[in-house]
Design a protein around this motif. Sequence first.
Motif, short mmCIF file in Angstrom:
data_model
loop_
_atom_site.label_atom_id
_atom_site.label_comp_id
_atom_site.label_asym_id
_atom_site.label_seq_id
_atom_site.Cartn_x
_atom_site.Cartn_y
_atom_site.Cartn_z
N PRO A 1 41.36 -21.86 -17.29
CA PRO A 1 42.17 -22.66 -18.23
C PRO A 1 42.80 -21.80 -19.32
CG PRO A 1 39.83 -23.05 -18.58
CD PRO A 1 39.95 -22.24 -17.34
N ILE A 2 42.12 -20.71 -19.70
CA ILE A 2 42.66 -19.77 -20.67
C ILE A 2 42.29 -18.36 -20.24
CG2 ILE A 2 42.67 -21.34 -22.66
CD1 ILE A 2 40.05 -20.22 -23.53
N GLN A 3 43.06 -17.38 -20.70
CA GLN A 3 42.88 -16.01 -20.22
C GLN A 3 41.50 -15.45 -20.61
OE1 GLN A 3 46.05 -13.45 -21.43
NE2 GLN A 3 45.26 -11.65 -20.35
N GLU A 4 41.04 -15.78 -21.79
CA GLU A 4 39.75 -15.24 -22.25
C GLU A 4 38.60 -15.72 -21.36
OE1 GLU A 4 37.00 -15.03 -26.32
OE2 GLU A 4 38.91 -16.12 -26.31
N ALA A 5 38.70 -16.94 -20.87
CA ALA A 5 37.65 -17.46 -20.00
C ALA A 5 37.53 -16.63 -18.73
CB ALA A 5 37.93 -18.93 -19.66
N ALA B 1 34.03 -27.82 -14.71
CA ALA B 1 33.41 -26.79 -13.86
C ALA B 1 33.21 -25.49 -14.64
CB ALA B 1 34.27 -26.56 -12.62
N TRP B 2 34.21 -25.11 -15.42
CA TRP B 2 34.09 -23.89 -16.23
C TRP B 2 33.02 -24.05 -17.31
CZ3 TRP B 2 36.38 -19.09 -15.89
CH2 TRP B 2 37.36 -18.94 -14.91
N ILE B 3 32.98 -25.20 -17.94
CA ILE B 3 31.97 -25.44 -18.98
C ILE B 3 30.57 -25.35 -18.38
CG2 ILE B 3 30.99 -27.25 -20.46
CD1 ILE B 3 33.91 -28.16 -20.97
N ALA B 4 30.37 -25.97 -17.22
CA ALA B 4 29.05 -25.93 -16.56
C ALA B 4 28.68 -24.49 -16.21
CB ALA B 4 29.06 -26.81 -15.32
N PHE B 5 29.64 -23.72 -15.74
CA PHE B 5 29.36 -22.33 -15.38
C PHE B 5 28.89 -21.54 -16.59
CE2 PHE B 5 31.02 -17.94 -15.19
CZ PHE B 5 30.29 -17.46 -14.11
N PHE B 6 29.55 -21.67 -17.72
CA PHE B 6 29.16 -20.91 -18.91
C PHE B 6 27.83 -21.42 -19.47
CE2 PHE B 6 33.86 -20.00 -19.25
CZ PHE B 6 33.73 -18.65 -18.98
N ARG B 7 27.61 -22.72 -19.41
CA ARG B 7 26.34 -23.25 -19.92
C ARG B 7 25.17 -22.73 -19.09
NH1 ARG B 7 27.04 -28.45 -18.99
NH2 ARG B 7 28.09 -28.82 -20.97
N GLN B 8 25.30 -22.78 -17.78
CA GLN B 8 24.21 -22.33 -16.92
C GLN B 8 24.02 -20.82 -16.97
OE1 GLN B 8 25.23 -23.93 -13.08
NE2 GLN B 8 25.14 -26.05 -13.81
N SER B 9 25.12 -20.09 -17.17
CA SER B 9 25.00 -18.64 -17.33
C SER B 9 24.23 -18.30 -18.60
CB SER B 9 26.38 -18.00 -17.36
OG SER B 9 27.05 -18.16 -16.13
N THR B 10 24.50 -19.04 -19.66
CA THR B 10 23.77 -18.83 -20.92
C THR B 10 22.27 -19.07 -20.72
OG1 THR B 10 25.69 -19.49 -22.23
CG2 THR B 10 23.55 -19.58 -23.32
N THR B 11 21.95 -20.16 -20.01
CA THR B 11 20.54 -20.48 -19.75
C THR B 11 19.87 -19.37 -18.93
OG1 THR B 11 21.00 -22.85 -19.78
CG2 THR B 11 18.97 -22.14 -18.69
N LEU B 12 20.57 -18.86 -17.91
CA LEU B 12 20.01 -17.78 -17.10
C LEU B 12 19.78 -16.52 -17.93
CD1 LEU B 12 19.18 -16.47 -14.46
CD2 LEU B 12 21.60 -16.03 -13.98
N SER C 1 29.39 -16.24 -23.54
CA SER C 1 29.30 -17.43 -22.71
C SER C 1 29.12 -18.69 -23.56
CB SER C 1 28.13 -17.28 -21.74
OG SER C 1 28.10 -18.33 -20.81
N GLU C 2 28.30 -18.61 -24.58
CA GLU C 2 28.10 -19.75 -25.48
C GLU C 2 29.39 -20.11 -26.22
OE1 GLU C 2 24.86 -18.44 -27.95
OE2 GLU C 2 23.47 -19.81 -26.94
N ARG C 3 30.09 -19.11 -26.71
CA ARG C 3 31.34 -19.37 -27.46
C ARG C 3 32.39 -20.00 -26.56
NH1 ARG C 3 30.02 -14.31 -29.55
NH2 ARG C 3 31.49 -13.25 -28.16
N MET C 4 32.50 -19.51 -25.32
CA MET C 4 33.50 -20.06 -24.43
C MET C 4 33.16 -21.49 -24.03
SD MET C 4 36.38 -19.76 -23.14
CE MET C 4 36.54 -18.13 -23.90
N GLU C 5 31.90 -21.78 -23.84
CA GLU C 5 31.51 -23.16 -23.53
C GLU C 5 31.92 -24.10 -24.67
OE1 GLU C 5 27.58 -26.00 -23.23
OE2 GLU C 5 27.32 -23.82 -23.24
#
Length: 228
Positions: free
Chosen positions: A170-174, A118-129, A216-220
Amino acid sequence: MTAAPDPNRLDPQEEARRFELLEQPELWPDDPAQQAELAELLELHLALESHGPGLAESLAPPPRLRWTGSWTLAAAAVLLVALIPATYTVLHTQNLRAQARDTARLEQLARKRTQDRAWIAFFRQSTTLLQDFEQDPTLCKKGEEDRRQEREMALTLLEASHQLAAQGAPIQEAEAIRANLHAWLSEVAFEDDCLSTERARELRQWAAAHDLEGASERMERRLRGDGA
C-alpha cells in the motif's frame, strides 16, 4: 370574434412557476406518490427541452398554414410518443452506467481494505515472532535452544510475505520493511528446530541491528491509521 379563454389553460406565470418547481426537487411535497409523478414530469420536461425544438421543426406544417391550438396539441402528442421511449432508454442506460461505476468503486475499496488487513496482520505477527525469539526457550539439550514454534511461525509468515510481494504494498515503506523481515524469516524458517545458542544469538542481533521489531510495530500502527 374573440375566442373564449380556455378554462383548463394555466396562466403563463403559474405555468412558469410549475416548471420552476419541477427543476427544484427540494421544494417538492413530501408525498411519495406526488414526488414520483413530478419526477416523471421532470424527465419528460428535460427531454422536450433537449429534443423538442428539432422535432417540432421537422413536424411543423407548411408555411402557408397557421399554427393553431389543435396543431400544437397534435405536435406535442407526436413528440411525447417519439420521446418517451428514447428518454427512458437514455435514463436507464445512464442508471446502469452509474451502477457499474458504483460497483467498481466499491469493489476497489473492498480489495484495498482486504489488502491493508493482510499487511497489518503480517506486521503484527512478525512483531510477535520477534518478541518470542527474544524470550528464553526450553532447551533441546545443553547448548541448543528449542525454536520449533518460532520456526513454524516463520514458515507461515514467509509464505504470507511472498503473497504480499505479489500483490504490491500500500505504501513504499511497507515494502522495504517486508523485504527486511523476509530475509530474517528465511534464516529462521530454514534452520533446524533446535538452534545452537550461538546461532540464536546471531539471529537476535540481526533483528536488533535492523530494528525489525520497532519497524514492524510502527508500520502496523500506520496502516491501521493510528499515526506514524
